[in-house]
Every structure is written in C-alpha cells, then in structure tokens.
Scaffold this motif. Sequence first.
Motif, PDB file in Angstrom:
ATOM      1  N   PHE A 146      34.015  -7.495 -35.526  1.00 51.20           N
ATOM      2  CA  PHE A 146      34.437  -6.212 -34.957  1.00 51.20           C
ATOM      3  C   PHE A 146      33.386  -5.130 -35.188  1.00 51.20           C
ATOM      4  N   TYR A 147      32.702  -5.185 -36.318  1.00 48.52           N
ATOM      5  CA  TYR A 147      31.640  -4.210 -36.600  1.00 48.52           C
ATOM      6  C   TYR A 147      30.553  -4.271 -35.528  1.00 48.52           C
ATOM      7  N   LEU A 148      30.218  -5.484 -35.098  1.00 44.48           N
ATOM      8  CA  LEU A 148      29.188  -5.649 -34.083  1.00 44.48           C
ATOM      9  C   LEU A 148      29.711  -5.398 -32.670  1.00 44.48           C
ATOM     10  N   SER A 149      30.949  -5.771 -32.408  1.00 42.34           N
ATOM     11  CA  SER A 149      31.442  -5.744 -31.029  1.00 42.34           C
ATOM     12  C   SER A 149      32.003  -4.399 -30.602  1.00 42.34           C
ATOM     13  N   LEU A 150      32.457  -3.575 -31.539  1.00 44.94           N
ATOM     14  CA  LEU A 150      33.116  -2.313 -31.175  1.00 44.94           C
ATOM     15  C   LEU A 150      32.202  -1.113 -31.310  1.00 44.94           C
ATOM     16  N   SER A 151      30.910  -1.325 -31.273  1.00 44.21           N
ATOM     17  CA  SER A 151      29.872  -0.287 -31.184  1.00 44.21           C
ATOM     18  C   SER A 151      29.633   0.498 -32.467  1.00 44.21           C
ATOM     19  N   TYR A 152      30.350   0.196 -33.551  1.00 43.03           N
ATOM     20  CA  TYR A 152      30.150   0.954 -34.790  1.00 43.03           C
ATOM     21  C   TYR A 152      28.756   0.707 -35.366  1.00 43.03           C
ATOM     22  N   TYR A 153      28.309  -0.543 -35.321  1.00 42.69           N
ATOM     23  CA  TYR A 153      26.964  -0.841 -35.813  1.00 42.69           C
ATOM     24  C   TYR A 153      25.902  -0.316 -34.849  1.00 42.69           C
ATOM     25  N   ALA A 154      26.102  -0.534 -33.568  1.00 39.11           N
ATOM     26  CA  ALA A 154      25.115  -0.098 -32.574  1.00 39.11           C
ATOM     27  C   ALA A 154      24.929   1.410 -32.589  1.00 39.11           C
ATOM     28  N   PHE A 155      25.950   2.150 -32.986  1.00 38.97           N
ATOM     29  CA  PHE A 155      25.844   3.607 -33.016  1.00 38.97           C
ATOM     30  C   PHE A 155      24.750   4.061 -33.981  1.00 38.97           C
ATOM     31  N   ALA A 156      24.469   3.256 -35.014  1.00 39.08           N
ATOM     32  CA  ALA A 156      23.425   3.612 -35.974  1.00 39.08           C
ATOM     33  C   ALA A 156      22.041   3.605 -35.340  1.00 39.08           C
ATOM     34  N   PHE A 157      21.887   2.992 -34.175  1.00 43.31           N
ATOM     35  CA  PHE A 157      20.598   2.966 -33.491  1.00 43.31           C
ATOM     36  C   PHE A 157      20.310   4.275 -32.769  1.00 43.31           C
ATOM     37  N   THR A 158      21.325   5.068 -32.531  1.00 45.10           N
ATOM     38  CA  THR A 158      21.103   6.280 -31.741  1.00 45.10           C
ATOM     39  C   THR A 158      21.602   7.540 -32.434  1.00 45.10           C
ATOM     40  N   GLY A 159      22.745   7.500 -33.077  1.00 44.37           N
ATOM     41  CA  GLY A 159      23.287   8.690 -33.744  1.00 44.37           C
ATOM     42  C   GLY A 159      22.962   8.668 -35.223  1.00 44.37           C
ATOM     43  N   ILE A 160      21.694   8.866 -35.561  1.00 47.06           N
ATOM     44  CA  ILE A 160      21.254   8.668 -36.942  1.00 47.06           C
ATOM     45  C   ILE A 160      21.993   9.577 -37.904  1.00 47.06           C
ATOM     46  N   ARG A 161      22.035  10.870 -37.595  1.00 46.29           N
ATOM     47  CA  ARG A 161      22.679  11.799 -38.527  1.00 46.29           C
ATOM     48  C   ARG A 161      24.154  11.479 -38.716  1.00 46.29           C
ATOM     49  N   GLN A 162      24.845  11.227 -37.609  1.00 44.47           N
ATOM     50  CA  GLN A 162      26.271  10.963 -37.745  1.00 44.47           C
ATOM     51  C   GLN A 162      26.542   9.603 -38.355  1.00 44.47           C
ATOM     52  N   SER A 163      25.697   8.626 -38.081  1.00 42.08           N
ATOM     53  CA  SER A 163      25.902   7.317 -38.701  1.00 42.08           C
ATOM     54  C   SER A 163      25.705   7.400 -40.211  1.00 42.08           C
ATOM     55  N   VAL A 164      24.748   8.228 -40.665  1.00 43.15           N
ATOM     56  CA  VAL A 164      24.592   8.460 -42.103  1.00 43.15           C
ATOM     57  C   VAL A 164      25.839   9.150 -42.646  1.00 43.15           C
ATOM     58  N   ALA A 165      26.351  10.135 -41.905  1.00 42.84           N
ATOM     59  CA  ALA A 165      27.567  10.828 -42.342  1.00 42.84           C
ATOM     60  C   ALA A 165      28.737   9.859 -42.449  1.00 42.84           C
ATOM     61  N   ILE A 166      28.848   8.913 -41.521  1.00 43.79           N
ATOM     62  CA  ILE A 166      29.916   7.915 -41.592  1.00 43.79           C
ATOM     63  C   ILE A 166      29.745   7.047 -42.831  1.00 43.79           C
ATOM     64  N   GLY A 167      28.498   6.644 -43.134  1.00 47.35           N
ATOM     65  CA  GLY A 167      28.250   5.869 -44.346  1.00 47.35           C
ATOM     66  C   GLY A 167      28.670   6.625 -45.597  1.00 47.35           C
TER      67      GLY A 167
END
Length: 364
Positions: A146-167
């Motif tokens: 699900f991490y790979l298929s529902l775009s949560y992982y792929a989002f780290a390729f484009t939304g760097i600041r927000q993906s860090v905030a999610i982490g």
Amino acid sequence: MILLYTFLAALAGYYICSVQAESRGRGRDFVEDSAYQKRVLLGPYVVLCIWLVLLVGLRSDSTGIDTWNYVNNYNQCVAYPNWDAFRSFLESQNYRECLYWMSLYGMAKLGVPAWGTRFVYGAIAVVPVLVFIYRRSESLLLSIFFYLSLSYYAFAFTGIRQSVAIGLIVLAYLQYEKRRWDLYLLFSVAAIFFHITAAIFLPVILLRWVRMNEITASACVLGGGALYLFRGPIVDWLERIVEKDYSADIGGGNLYVLFLIGTAVLLWIFQWRWIKSEEDQLLFWLACMAAVSYAVVKVSPVYMRATYYYQIFLLASLPNMLNSIPDGLTRRFGKLCYVAAGIYFFFSMVAFSYRITPYEWVLW
C-alpha cells in the motif's frame, strides 16, 4: 520504470513468501502471522528500506515533478554570502517553513551537494514510515504494497518539504504512543516549520479521550457533510495560509474518495476485532479523519495533500483490519479486492504521474 519494477518485485515477494510459509505447514496465511513474519523478514525488510531510501535520495534533478524547484532553493542558499543576508531572506518570508530553509542553508554551506540534501530529506521522509510499519503493522508485505501503490512513497519524489513533514509527524505519533508528550510536540512543531500544513495534525492529541459510540459516529457523518458543504471557504482559507492558488483536480478523483470512505466503514465494522488498545483506537480515528476530509479534494489538491498526515497511518490500520476478519474465505477475498484496488491506483495515480518514469540516477 524502476519504481514499477520495485512495485512488481513487492508483489512477487508477497506471493513467494506466502507460498513458502504455507508449504511449511504452518496452517495459516503468511500475512496473518506477524510475529513469524517479522522474524523471517527482518533482513529482507531492512534491504528493502535501504533500497527505497537510495531510490528517493539518489535521483537526478530531472526525476520528480518539482525536484528542479528544490535545486533552485539550494542554489539560492549557496548564493547568500553570509548569515546576515540569509537572515534577511528569512525575515522577508516571515520565517515561514524556516526549518527547511535553515537546514538547507546549513548543508549548502557545509559543502553538501544538492543531491546530498535530497538524500538526507529522503531518509527523513521514508525511514520513520518504514519504522512505523514494522512496529504497528501485522502484515509488513501488505503495508509496503500500500505504501508503494497509494502514492505515499512516490510523493517523496516531488513534495520534499511536505514529505519530510510527514516523516516528522510519524515520529511524533510514535512518541504519542509512548506518552512522551514533550517529544510529540517537538516533532510536531518541527514538522510545521518544514511545511505549514503539518499544523493539521496538532489536534490529534485530543483524540486520546474520544471513544466510538452513537454520538461520535454521528459527529463523523456530520463533520464530513460540513466539510463538503463549506469546502469553498475552507479552501480559500488554506490558500491564504500557503499563499498559493491550487485549483487542479488531482488525487484519484471520486474512486479514491470512495476507497477511503469504504475503508473507514470496514474499520468501524470490524473494530471489535482489530482495535485492542488506545493506539489502535487512534489509528481508527485517523482513518475517519482522512476519509471525511478528503471530500474537499474536488476543489483543491492543497487539502488532499494535507490529508496525507492522516492517510499515512492507514498503512497499519488497513492490514490489521484485513487480518482480523474471522472467516478465512472472506478475509482472502477482502485482501484480493484491496490488492486489486492498489494495483489500479498505482497505475492511475503513481506510475506515470510523478515524472519518475524514466528514472535517472544522479551519478549517471
């Protein structure tokens, strides 16, 4: 196509490990035995984690929709001759997302290349989520799927600041589980200083005292209806905060809304089986909040992205719920349906939408 190959490898691994476990006569589906699964899969899981960090951290400047913008941010920091000039820039930004800018400036002045900063940010975005999955999920393979298929992982390729905030928010949640309120606030505030949308997660601490009953169930329905009716003013307010205009219709459309709402309903139906602690109860409420708030996506993607702070926790609650279904045939059918949905969303939302294909390494 490297992300596609990774995705297919995860599917193959899911199938092979399931067959291997059943061939050993354990009498249970492999994905239902979390203790055995975590013992056997720790080594491969660590290897997969390293691969996912390398994949997001060592991509070239042309891989990812918005990577070029972060390269410009890096070059901008390099151009400031001293701290006073950089501080003037922060003041002009009203110190908005200052932790991102300060960390980027610090690494730039230390000589870290642009791709090196992406590697650091990629690790902060990905590793906490993978640690959360290992600790809380009863099915590592389903969660990674699900991490790979529902775009949560792929989002780290484009939304760097927000993906860090999610982490950082995931780290805050892990501290929440341990009742370390000071560290919970520390990581939450750090997330806000990386991306202001993380402020949406702060009220979650209040959910500790909320229990499911007729009143709270009705509040969920009414809250979702209110969000839909007043989505226009809500989006206007959000856009004033981020000082950007978001109007495109992205994020999976109506099918993804139905996916989230249906998942929340199933989590509620089987709550008496999979909710065994206050932490499970919180995971349930986070799924409900993700579902009811996603109604705004038809108006503005800015709020869709904000719901990732809630949706990321589905990576544990969804597999745990599926594993709790008592009837074996129904359980397998439910997993098959969710795997099919994951494959559909991967090809409709991820594979060709984040400019990851073709993938290019930074070193070549």
